[in-house]
Design a protein around this motif. Structure first.
Motif, PDB file in Angstrom:
ATOM      1  N   ALA A  16      47.761 -66.485 -44.039  1.00 55.87           N
ATOM      2  CA  ALA A  16      47.641 -65.064 -44.347  1.00 55.87           C
ATOM      3  C   ALA A  16      46.184 -64.619 -44.346  1.00 55.87           C
ATOM      4  O   ALA A  16      45.281 -65.386 -44.692  1.00 55.87           O
ATOM      5  N   THR A  17      46.005 -63.379 -43.951  1.00 64.09           N
ATOM      6  CA  THR A  17      44.646 -62.851 -43.970  1.00 64.09           C
ATOM      7  C   THR A  17      44.279 -62.471 -45.398  1.00 64.09           C
ATOM      8  O   THR A  17      45.137 -62.273 -46.244  1.00 64.09           O
ATOM      9  N   SER A  18      42.988 -62.372 -45.585  1.00 62.83           N
ATOM     10  CA  SER A  18      42.524 -62.115 -46.944  1.00 62.83           C
ATOM     11  C   SER A  18      42.833 -60.683 -47.361  1.00 62.83           C
ATOM     12  O   SER A  18      42.740 -59.742 -46.579  1.00 62.83           O
ATOM     13  N   LEU A  19      43.241 -60.536 -48.621  1.00 63.36           N
ATOM     14  CA  LEU A  19      43.539 -59.210 -49.168  1.00 63.36           C
ATOM     15  C   LEU A  19      42.284 -58.653 -49.834  1.00 63.36           C
ATOM     16  O   LEU A  19      41.857 -57.550 -49.567  1.00 63.36           O
ATOM     17  N   ASP A  38      38.187 -65.386 -51.830  1.00 67.91           N
ATOM     18  CA  ASP A  38      39.187 -64.764 -50.987  1.00 67.91           C
ATOM     19  C   ASP A  38      40.505 -64.776 -51.729  1.00 67.91           C
ATOM     20  O   ASP A  38      40.979 -65.838 -52.119  1.00 67.91           O
ATOM     21  N   LEU A  39      41.095 -63.613 -51.903  1.00 69.99           N
ATOM     22  CA  LEU A  39      42.405 -63.560 -52.545  1.00 69.99           C
ATOM     23  C   LEU A  39      43.401 -63.154 -51.476  1.00 69.99           C
ATOM     24  O   LEU A  39      43.235 -62.130 -50.819  1.00 69.99           O
ATOM     25  N   ARG A  40      44.434 -63.980 -51.295  1.00 69.50           N
ATOM     26  CA  ARG A  40      45.416 -63.675 -50.259  1.00 69.50           C
ATOM     27  C   ARG A  40      46.611 -62.949 -50.870  1.00 69.50           C
ATOM     28  O   ARG A  40      46.834 -63.036 -52.080  1.00 69.50           O
ATOM     29  N   PRO A  41      47.383 -62.239 -50.038  1.00 66.35           N
ATOM     30  CA  PRO A  41      48.501 -61.477 -50.605  1.00 66.35           C
ATOM     31  C   PRO A  41      49.431 -62.374 -51.411  1.00 66.35           C
ATOM     32  O   PRO A  41      49.763 -63.481 -50.978  1.00 66.35           O
ATOM     33  N   THR A  97      29.214 -57.671 -51.430  1.00 65.39           N
ATOM     34  CA  THR A  97      30.217 -56.650 -51.142  1.00 65.39           C
ATOM     35  C   THR A  97      31.605 -57.101 -51.601  1.00 65.39           C
ATOM     36  O   THR A  97      31.906 -58.286 -51.673  1.00 65.39           O
ATOM     37  N   THR A  98      32.431 -56.107 -51.886  1.00 62.61           N
ATOM     38  CA  THR A  98      33.840 -56.312 -52.185  1.00 62.61           C
ATOM     39  C   THR A  98      34.604 -55.649 -51.053  1.00 62.61           C
ATOM     40  O   THR A  98      34.356 -54.480 -50.760  1.00 62.61           O
ATOM     41  N   SER A  99      35.502 -56.386 -50.392  1.00 64.28           N
ATOM     42  CA  SER A  99      36.289 -55.689 -49.379  1.00 64.28           C
ATOM     43  C   SER A  99      37.769 -55.908 -49.602  1.00 64.28           C
ATOM     44  O   SER A  99      38.211 -56.954 -50.076  1.00 64.28           O
ATOM     45  N   LEU A 100      38.529 -54.855 -49.266  1.00 63.65           N
ATOM     46  CA  LEU A 100      39.966 -54.843 -49.467  1.00 63.65           C
ATOM     47  C   LEU A 100      40.584 -54.743 -48.088  1.00 63.65           C
ATOM     48  O   LEU A 100      40.277 -53.801 -47.340  1.00 63.65           O
ATOM     49  N   THR A 101      41.428 -55.678 -47.726  1.00 62.04           N
ATOM     50  CA  THR A 101      42.026 -55.779 -46.376  1.00 62.04           C
ATOM     51  C   THR A 101      41.005 -55.413 -45.300  1.00 62.04           C
ATOM     52  O   THR A 101      41.260 -54.585 -44.426  1.00 62.04           O
ATOM     53  N   GLY A 102      39.857 -56.018 -45.385  1.00 62.20           N
ATOM     54  CA  GLY A 102      38.871 -55.863 -44.317  1.00 62.20           C
ATOM     55  C   GLY A 102      37.952 -54.665 -44.442  1.00 62.20           C
ATOM     56  O   GLY A 102      36.933 -54.589 -43.765  1.00 62.20           O
ATOM     57  N   THR A 103      38.269 -53.723 -45.345  1.00 62.56           N
ATOM     58  CA  THR A 103      37.415 -52.552 -45.500  1.00 62.56           C
ATOM     59  C   THR A 103      36.500 -52.763 -46.700  1.00 62.56           C
ATOM     60  O   THR A 103      36.958 -53.115 -47.781  1.00 62.56           O
ATOM     61  N   THR A 104      35.216 -52.537 -46.479  1.00 72.78           N
ATOM     62  CA  THR A 104      34.280 -52.689 -47.592  1.00 72.78           C
ATOM     63  C   THR A 104      34.450 -51.529 -48.578  1.00 72.78           C
ATOM     64  O   THR A 104      34.512 -50.367 -48.177  1.00 72.78           O
ATOM     65  N   LEU A 105      34.545 -51.865 -49.863  1.00 85.50           N
ATOM     66  CA  LEU A 105      34.709 -50.843 -50.891  1.00 85.50           C
ATOM     67  C   LEU A 105      33.350 -50.375 -51.384  1.00 85.50           C
ATOM     68  O   LEU A 105      32.401 -51.150 -51.449  1.00 85.50           O
ATOM     69  N   ALA A 106      33.289 -49.096 -51.751  1.00 81.97           N
ATOM     70  CA  ALA A 106      32.059 -48.577 -52.350  1.00 81.97           C
ATOM     71  C   ALA A 106      31.826 -49.302 -53.677  1.00 81.97           C
ATOM     72  O   ALA A 106      32.781 -49.702 -54.349  1.00 81.97           O
ATOM     73  N   ASP A 150      51.981 -49.447 -58.409  1.00 83.43           N
ATOM     74  CA  ASP A 150      52.461 -50.314 -57.341  1.00 83.43           C
ATOM     75  C   ASP A 150      51.285 -50.977 -56.615  1.00 83.43           C
ATOM     76  O   ASP A 150      51.109 -50.825 -55.409  1.00 83.43           O
ATOM     77  N   PRO A 151      50.476 -51.697 -57.376  1.00 85.64           N
ATOM     78  CA  PRO A 151      49.218 -52.212 -56.827  1.00 85.64           C
ATOM     79  C   PRO A 151      49.437 -53.416 -55.916  1.00 85.64           C
ATOM     80  O   PRO A 151      50.483 -54.059 -55.952  1.00 85.64           O
ATOM     81  N   ASP A 152      48.443 -53.672 -55.077  1.00 87.05           N
ATOM     82  CA  ASP A 152      48.448 -54.902 -54.290  1.00 87.05           C
ATOM     83  C   ASP A 152      47.819 -56.041 -55.079  1.00 87.05           C
ATOM     84  O   ASP A 152      48.091 -57.206 -54.841  1.00 87.05           O
ATOM     85  N   ILE A 153      46.926 -55.651 -55.980  1.00 88.78           N
ATOM     86  CA  ILE A 153      46.204 -56.649 -56.786  1.00 88.78           C
ATOM     87  C   ILE A 153      46.164 -56.178 -58.232  1.00 88.78           C
ATOM     88  O   ILE A 153      45.869 -55.018 -58.494  1.00 88.78           O
ATOM     89  N   VAL A 154      46.484 -57.069 -59.172  1.00 92.10           N
ATOM     90  CA  VAL A 154      46.192 -56.756 -60.570  1.00 92.10           C
ATOM     91  C   VAL A 154      45.076 -57.679 -61.042  1.00 92.10           C
ATOM     92  O   VAL A 154      45.066 -58.875 -60.754  1.00 92.10           O
TER      93      VAL A 154
END
Lengths: 318, 672
Positions: B342-345, B381-384, B415-424, B516-520
């Motif tokens: 799985a790709t990284s979440l 790396d946290l995976r789904p 950096t922190t990124s969520l499904t490949g997108t860097t978060l502010a 309905d989060p992807d990550i808690v």
């Protein structure tokens, strides 16, 4: 620790400097100037120009501010626009009188307030507490001129024990202020005691319920020592700031009380100068009061550091 | 047998409720402690155990009254008026308090506080007090005692404060010590050292000890016998072995089964329900409403303390059956979520955080603060659907990392990124979708739930913010969420203050899952809860997470809790990663010396279990500027490179990374 103290001193100096600029700016922003104010209807033509030259009002504002500030640093506050006397001398006399009044009030009020605050806190909801707490609220809420009038009526007019007003001139020797000072001191003590008493009471109650007081009890320490050695330093912390504000309030001139008792202190001086529109004096008084507030708060900060070792090593985090 | 030192007979203590009813906190307690005995009193919050310990000193918390019975110390009535009690208190009978940080007077130097006890309780001349204080500090194994005497309590670490409190208790050469949760709040390695000290003191001096705690592991380590309290009563007592190995009361076995264990990846068994409020217990067994074995007679007739089948005494009608109740959850072991493809979440890259802000002077001159960052170079790396446990002691930066992910703290770099997108870096700059996707659950629900909002309002916020729900749809969804955390719809109109701690945490969980989060992100979510409640909350969280495939970053200082939930673990020390890998591998064969020390210090509720004290008992002021973060406490320090060179990352495959100068071949040898 030393750095902390130097830091606070520097900040205090900056605050006073800023205050002086604001005061000067505010007086400057008023319509008219000292000469217009004092000369009133005569403020036209040559007389106005002469007056302005005398007071140096013909120079640009920035130069005048620099001149005034430099003078103030040396203790030279200029001359009164009304009487033409040096402001420093006038102020000095009134300041001494205010210090006398404040000093007497504090000497009576602070020990009384602390003692009663501790006692009421320790005997929470006891008879003493109920009486003093109610009395405290009453003393706080009744305006000074009401309590002053009542005291004058009872002790001066009724019983004839003490004079109801102070007749001494501003520059009179200190001895002349007694016994006339008794009633103003009594009125001020009532107001300030109530504030401090309530603060000390609630903080004693809180500290006496703390873990370390319980630990001291379970260590076998006697109650008197627990209060004195373990609880009091922590319990006094909140009181220090209230006391500081009280002192600043007393030194800043207690306008109403001084007026009622005809006491020649800073408060009455301020009122009189404002009525006479003697702007240089008002300006000097404002600067003095600002410096007093800053100094007192600085002293309170340092005392807090002395009482609470935690603050001494605390470095701002996050 | 020698005469009783502490003799508590038929003691009842209680308070009067506003309605005027009597609410007993302690009910008919009999307890005898003889010289040299070590007795553990275990119970959850509200069981009355602390009240009992304080009553032994003749002290009642404000509002409590004696309802009956006697407390004697060496024959003296501790509740008799007069001057004798203060002389016993702190002298012949001394207390070691919970949270020494608050029990030491903040405005007094610690030397003065110990000297005060000497003056009160010894006849030593004042001239030798200073020397004696230093002796005492050395006796509780504090380093550099002559420097410590001039310190104020706040200048010491939690472990040091606790030792000072112990030294103060020892000052009067007590015949008996009362210990009220003395290691609660300490780090696990510090706790292990303090417990060893207490054990040795008991063995050397022959002092009697009454050890009050919720922690059966700590009690098992120090005490020879145990009394279990429930709802103000002693429900079971006996030797440590009897109570822990063959508990004859269903509550005792429930308590043991609720403790998470290191040995196997298994959720602890929850003990559903909650104890009765003081005064609310019926005539029968107070535990009956929560008991699997309860029958009608248990609820109606008073239950006496009777000899237990396995030895000791028990307050249970069905002890013969209770003794066979399982002492652990018998469900299947959890299988780790293993989806390497799985790709990284969520991906953290080189996250580095510094709290110290530059001072005014440093800002003017353009300098940077010199202190090393509190969190440095965190990558993960946290995976789904995966759960990663972040473990470490206080100061390890684990909460800081969660706050950085949530956008509450901006990192210095990384950096922190969520499904490949860097978060502010800041939460205010993030799009709503990213906010919904990452939800945070806090440690203390008392502070994370607004006390003035009803549960309905609390749950409505994420529902209307993220899904635009209103009216009936919103109501229905809120009810559904509550049902999922097993709370009835009648809770919707309640305020947080009307809920118990466990219920509040359930609401906090429901609020997080409302989005309905992807990550808690779970920040010590069970640390404020009793162990039986903790087990229920863990089970609930795990079930919800699995059902929805939510990934989870679970921060905890409790290695057992992380073991129960995590697929992978990250071991942190002073804001740096020491070791990371699959939970199974790290728990069974810890390689990094810190991981080894941490796991070795964990206690088991077993009288024969001996923890391994590996890490040196050194106080860390902050992360070191250079070298390995663990250099000052490491038991396997190699040499100067540990102090100067950042340890290399050794990759053992399967995502198992160790940052240590010791080659992994040598690390593995000792681990096996």
């Amino acid at each position: 620790m030393l750095r902390l103290v130097i830091n606070r001193l520097l900040l205090g100096a900056i605050t006073v400097a800023l205050a002086s600029a604001i005061i000067f700016g505010a007086v400057e922003a008023l319509p008219g100037d000292a000469c217009v104010a004092v000369l009133q209807r005569d403020a036209v033509g040559q007389r106005l120009e002469n007056c302005r030259r005398e007071l140096g009002l013909d120079r640009p504002a920035l130069t005048r501010y620099a001149h005034w500030a430099a003078g103030a640093l040396r203790g030279d506050l200029g001359v009164s626009a009304g009487s033409g006397k040096p402001i420093a001398t006038l102020l000095g006399e009134r300041l001494r009188n205010t210090l006398l009044l404040a000093g007497c009030t504090l000497a009576v009020g602070i020990p009384l307030a602390l003692l009663l605050g501790v006692l009421t806190g320790l005997r929470r909801d006891g008879l003493l507490d109920v009486v003093l707490s109610t009395g405290g609220i009453l003393a706080m809420t009744v305006p000074e001129f009401v309590s002053a009038t009542v005291l004058i009526f009872v002790f001066s007019i009724g019983l004839g024990w003490v004079p109801g007003i102070v007749l001494a001139a501003p520059g009179a020797p200190i001895g002349d202020f007694f016994p006339g000072i008794v009633l103003p001191v009594a009125v001020l003590t009532m107001v300030m005691t109530a504030h401090i008493l309530r603060t000390v009471r609630s903080s004693i109650i809180e500290v006496m319920a703390s873990d370390f007081v319980r630990m001291a009890t379970l260590k076998g320490v006697r109650r008197a020592r627990i209060v004195w050695r373990h609880a009091l330093p922590s319990a006094l912390l909140p009181a220090v700031n209230v006391i500081a504000l009280t002192i600043a309030w007393l030194l800043g001139g207690v306008v109403v009380v001084e007026k009622v008792f005809n006491y020649p202190g800073l408060g009455r001086f301020m009122i009189d100068s404002i009525t006479e529109r003697d702007l240089p004096v008002v300006q000097a008084l404002a600067l003095l009061v600002a410096s007093v507030y800053v100094t007192i708060n600085l002293a309170a900060d340092l005392l807090t550091l002395a009482l609470d070792p935690r603050l001494r090593t605390h470095r701002g985090r996050g | 047998m020698s005469a009783a030192l502490i003799d508590i007979a038929d003691l009842s203590i209680g308070f009067t409720t506003r309605a005027g009813a009597l609410a007993p906190v302690l009910r008919h307690i009999d307890l005898t402690v003889r010289s040299g005995e070590t007795i553990g009193i275990v119970g959850e919050s509200g069981s009355g155990k602390s009240t009992l310990a304080l009553a032994a000193m003749g002290y009642l918390k404000p509002g409590l009254n004696m309802l009956g019975g006697t407390v004697r110390f060496a024959g003296q009535d501790m509740f008799a008026p007069g001057a004798i009690v203060p002389r016993i208190r702190g002298g012949r009978l001394a207390l070691i308090p919970q949270n020494a940080g608050q029990a030491l007077t903040p405005s007094m130097r610690i030397g003065a506080q110990i000297a005060e006890a000497l003056r009160l309780h010894t006849s030593l001349p004042t001239a030798v007090h200073d020397a004696r204080v230093i002796d005492l500090l050395a006796r509780v194994r504090l380093a550099a005692p002559s420097e410590l005497v001039a310190r104020y309590p706040h200048e010491l670490s939690g472990g040091q404060q606790q030792r000072v409190a112990i030294a103060m208790a020892l000052a009067g050469e007590p015949e008996a010590l009362l210990l009220d949760e003395p290691t609660t709040g300490l780090d696990v390695t510090t706790q292990a050292h303090v417990l060893e000290l207490l054990r040795d003191l008991a063995a050397d001096t022959g002092m009697a000890m009454v050890y009050v705690s919720h922690d059966l592991g700590a009690i098992a380590r120090v005490c020879a016998s145990i009394a279990v309290m429930y709802a103000g009563e002693i429900v079971a007592e006996g030797t440590a072995r009897q109570v822990l190995r063959t508990p004859a009361h269903p509550y005792a076995s429930g308590l043991i089964a609720a403790i998470p264990v290191l040995r196997a990846p298994r959720l602890p068994r929850p003990l559903e329900g909650r104890p009765p409020a003081p005064g609310a217990a019926g005539p029968g067994c107070a535990f009956a409403p929560r008991c699997a074995l309860a029958e009608a007679a248990c609820r109606t007739s008073p239950i006496g303390l009777v000899p237990a089948p396995g030895g000791g005494h028990v307050r249970c009608r069905r002890a013969e059956e209770a003794i066979h109740l399982p002492l652990r959850n018998e469900g299947p072991l959890r299988t780790p979520h293993d989806d390497n493809a799985a790709t990284s979440l969520l991906r953290l890259d080189d996250i580095t955080v510094r709290y110290a802000r530059p001072s005014l002077w440093q800002q003017i001159t353009g300098q940077h603060p010199s202190a090393p960052p509190v969190v440095d170079g965190i990558a993960l790396d946290l995976r789904p659907g995966e759960t990663i446990g972040l473990v470490g002691e206080s100061g390890s930066g684990k909460s800081t990392i969660l706050k950085t992910i949530a956008g509450l703290i901006a990192p210095l770099r990384g950096t922190t990124s969520l499904t490949g997108t860097t978060l502010a870096p800041r939460v205010a700059q993030r799009p709503v979708g990213a906010l919904r996707s990452v939800q945070l659950i806090f440690q203390n629900p008392d502070e994370s739930l607004n006390p003035r909002q009803t549960i309905a309002t609390i749950l409505a916020q994420p529902l209307s913010l993220y899904f635009g729900l209103t009216g009936a749809a919103l109501q229905a969804r809120a009810g559904e969420l509550l049902a999922q955390v097993r709370l009835g719809p009648h809770y919707l109109e309640r305020l947080p203050s009307q809920l118990s701690g466990g219920e509040k945490q359930r609401v906090a969980i429901a609020r997080a899952f409302a989005a309905d989060p992807d990550i808690v992100l779970c920040d010590e979510v069970t640390s404020a809860l009793d162990v039986s409640v903790q087990a229920a909350v863990l089970a609930l969280l795990d079930a919800l997470r699995r059902a929805r495939g939510t990934a989870c970053l679970f921060v905890s200082h409790d290695l057992g809790v992380v073991r129960a939930l995590a697929d992978r673990v990250v071991v942190l020390y002073q804001g740096r990663i020491c070791e990371t890998g699959p939970a199974e591998t790290v728990y069974t064969t810890p390689l990094h010396p810190y991981t080894e020390a941490l796991l070795g210090a964990v206690l088991e509720p077993d009288p024969d279990y001996t923890p391994r004290l590996l890490a040196a008992d050194v106080i860390e002021q902050g992360p070191p500027a250079r070298g390995c973060p663990f250099q000052n406490r490491c038991h396997r320090r190699l040499g100067p490179e540990c102090h100067t060179v950042t340890p290399p990352t050794q990759d053992l495959g399967d995502g198992h990374l160790v940052r240590c100068h010791i080659p992994f071949t040598r690390l593995t040898e000792t681990a096996l």
